[in-house]
Design a protein around this motif. Structure first.
Motif, PDB file in Angstrom:
ATOM      1  N   VAL A 146      -8.358   7.122  -1.912  1.00 13.26           N
ATOM      2  CA  VAL A 146      -8.625   6.514  -3.216  1.00 13.26           C
ATOM      3  C   VAL A 146      -7.359   6.660  -4.061  1.00 13.26           C
ATOM      4  N   VAL A 147      -6.823   5.532  -4.513  1.00 11.21           N
ATOM      5  CA  VAL A 147      -5.566   5.575  -5.253  1.00 11.21           C
ATOM      6  C   VAL A 147      -5.548   4.459  -6.296  1.00 11.21           C
ATOM      7  N   ILE A 148      -5.071   4.802  -7.491  1.00 12.25           N
ATOM      8  CA  ILE A 148      -4.879   3.842  -8.587  1.00 12.25           C
ATOM      9  C   ILE A 148      -3.438   3.986  -9.075  1.00 12.25           C
ATOM     10  N   ASP A 149      -2.771   2.871  -9.241  1.00  9.43           N
ATOM     11  CA  ASP A 149      -1.399   2.862  -9.759  1.00  9.43           C
ATOM     12  C   ASP A 149      -1.354   3.650 -11.071  1.00  9.43           C
ATOM     13  N   PRO A 150      -0.398   4.561 -11.229  1.00 10.30           N
ATOM     14  CA  PRO A 150      -0.313   5.364 -12.457  1.00 10.30           C
ATOM     15  C   PRO A 150      -0.278   4.528 -13.740  1.00 10.30           C
ATOM     16  N   GLN A 151       0.292   3.322 -13.707  1.00  4.62           N
ATOM     17  CA  GLN A 151       0.325   2.461 -14.891  1.00  4.62           C
ATOM     18  C   GLN A 151      -1.073   1.992 -15.306  1.00  4.62           C
ATOM     19  N   LEU A 193       0.834  -1.202   0.000  1.00  2.56           N
ATOM     20  CA  LEU A 193       0.000   0.000   0.000  1.00  2.56           C
ATOM     21  C   LEU A 193       0.870   1.255   0.000  1.00  2.56           C
ATOM     22  N   GLU A 194       1.940   1.238   0.773  1.00  5.99           N
ATOM     23  CA  GLU A 194       2.847   2.384   0.818  1.00  5.99           C
ATOM     24  C   GLU A 194       3.508   2.613  -0.546  1.00  5.99           C
ATOM     25  N   LYS A 195       3.911   1.531  -1.231  1.00  2.12           N
ATOM     26  CA  LYS A 195       4.495   1.658  -2.576  1.00  2.12           C
ATOM     27  C   LYS A 195       3.488   2.255  -3.553  1.00  2.12           C
ATOM     28  N   LEU A 196       2.236   1.814  -3.446  1.00  2.00           N
ATOM     29  CA  LEU A 196       1.182   2.341  -4.312  1.00  2.00           C
ATOM     30  C   LEU A 196       0.986   3.834  -4.069  1.00  2.00           C
ATOM     31  N   CYS A 197       0.907   4.229  -2.812  1.00  2.19           N
ATOM     32  CA  CYS A 197       0.732   5.649  -2.478  1.00  2.19           C
ATOM     33  C   CYS A 197       1.941   6.474  -2.904  1.00  2.19           C
ATOM     34  N   ASP A 198       3.116   5.895  -2.763  1.00  3.66           N
ATOM     35  CA  ASP A 198       4.347   6.570  -3.193  1.00  3.66           C
ATOM     36  C   ASP A 198       4.356   6.763  -4.713  1.00  3.66           C
ATOM     37  N   ALA A 199       3.812   5.788  -5.444  1.00  7.39           N
ATOM     38  CA  ALA A 199       3.789   5.859  -6.913  1.00  7.39           C
ATOM     39  C   ALA A 199       2.968   7.041  -7.420  1.00  7.39           C
ATOM     40  N   VAL A 200       1.984   7.495  -6.641  1.00  6.07           N
ATOM     41  CA  VAL A 200       1.184   8.652  -7.056  1.00  6.07           C
ATOM     42  C   VAL A 200       1.647   9.941  -6.379  1.00  6.07           C
ATOM     43  N   GLY A 201       2.733   9.860  -5.600  1.00  3.06           N
ATOM     44  CA  GLY A 201       3.321  11.057  -5.025  1.00  3.06           C
ATOM     45  C   GLY A 201       2.734  11.514  -3.696  1.00  3.06           C
TER      46      GLY A 201
END
Length: 177
Positions: free
Chosen positions: A114-119, A55-63
């Motif tokens: 609410v977060v979606i991986d940028p890819q 989850l932290e990696k996902l949140c980091d991916a969107v900044g």
């Protein structure tokens, strides 16, 4: 930082999905999504047992600003609803979306994180995740659904039925100085 408080008014949202025979809490969400010229199935789960590092990696991916995992764990444990979306690659679960909601379990709920991986953005997953979140909250007969949104995503939430505060009551915030 400016936030907008939104309310959801469309109570007829519906998403069709299939149950996965292997798990009660894991279901196929979207079939045959194309990623790197391969068809993959996207699954969703309402299980609160989520890998906090993923989850932290996902949140980091969107900044997003890094948050202490200990506090994230507490937030998840105290949430009314958790929805994660993911796919499998070589039997490894890959988290690509997440949302959670808090609630008084009677009248009101607020959607958070609410977060979606940028890819995977721009493929309808954010919209599908929000519709599923709303569907689950409406299943529990929650009639007022709110969220807070950064200015750059206001159009997204308006397109799926959220409106600015219909009663003109402005949200108020308190932050430690």
């Amino acid at each position: 930082m400016t936030f907008w408080n939104f309310f959801f008014t469309n109570k007829n949202t519906k998403i069709i999905h299939k149950k996965n025979k292997n798990s009660e809490k894991q279901q196929i969400f979207i079939e045959n999504l194309i990623k790197n010229d391969k068809n993959i199935n996207i699954y969703y789960s309402t299980n609160k047992n989520i890998n906090l590092n993923d989850l932290e990696k996902l949140c980091d991916a969107v900044g997003w600003v890094k948050r202490p995992l200990k506090k994230v764990k507490i937030a998840i444990e105290n949430s009314f609803l958790i929805i994660s979306i993911f796919y499998y690659n070589e039997n490894k679960k890959n988290l690509i979306g997440f949302a959670r909601a808090t609630s008084d379990e009677s009248f009101n709920a607020t959607i958070w994180d609410v977060v979606i991986d940028p890819q995977f953005q721009g493929k309808g997953l954010g919209k599908a995740l929000m519709k599923e979140t709303i569907k689950e909250l409406r299943y529990h007969d929650i009639s007022t659904i709110t969220l807070f949104a950064d200015p750059e995503v206001i159009k997204f939430y308006k397109r799926i039925g959220f409106i600015t505060d219909p009663d003109g009551v402005k949200g108020m915030f308190w932050y430690p100085i």
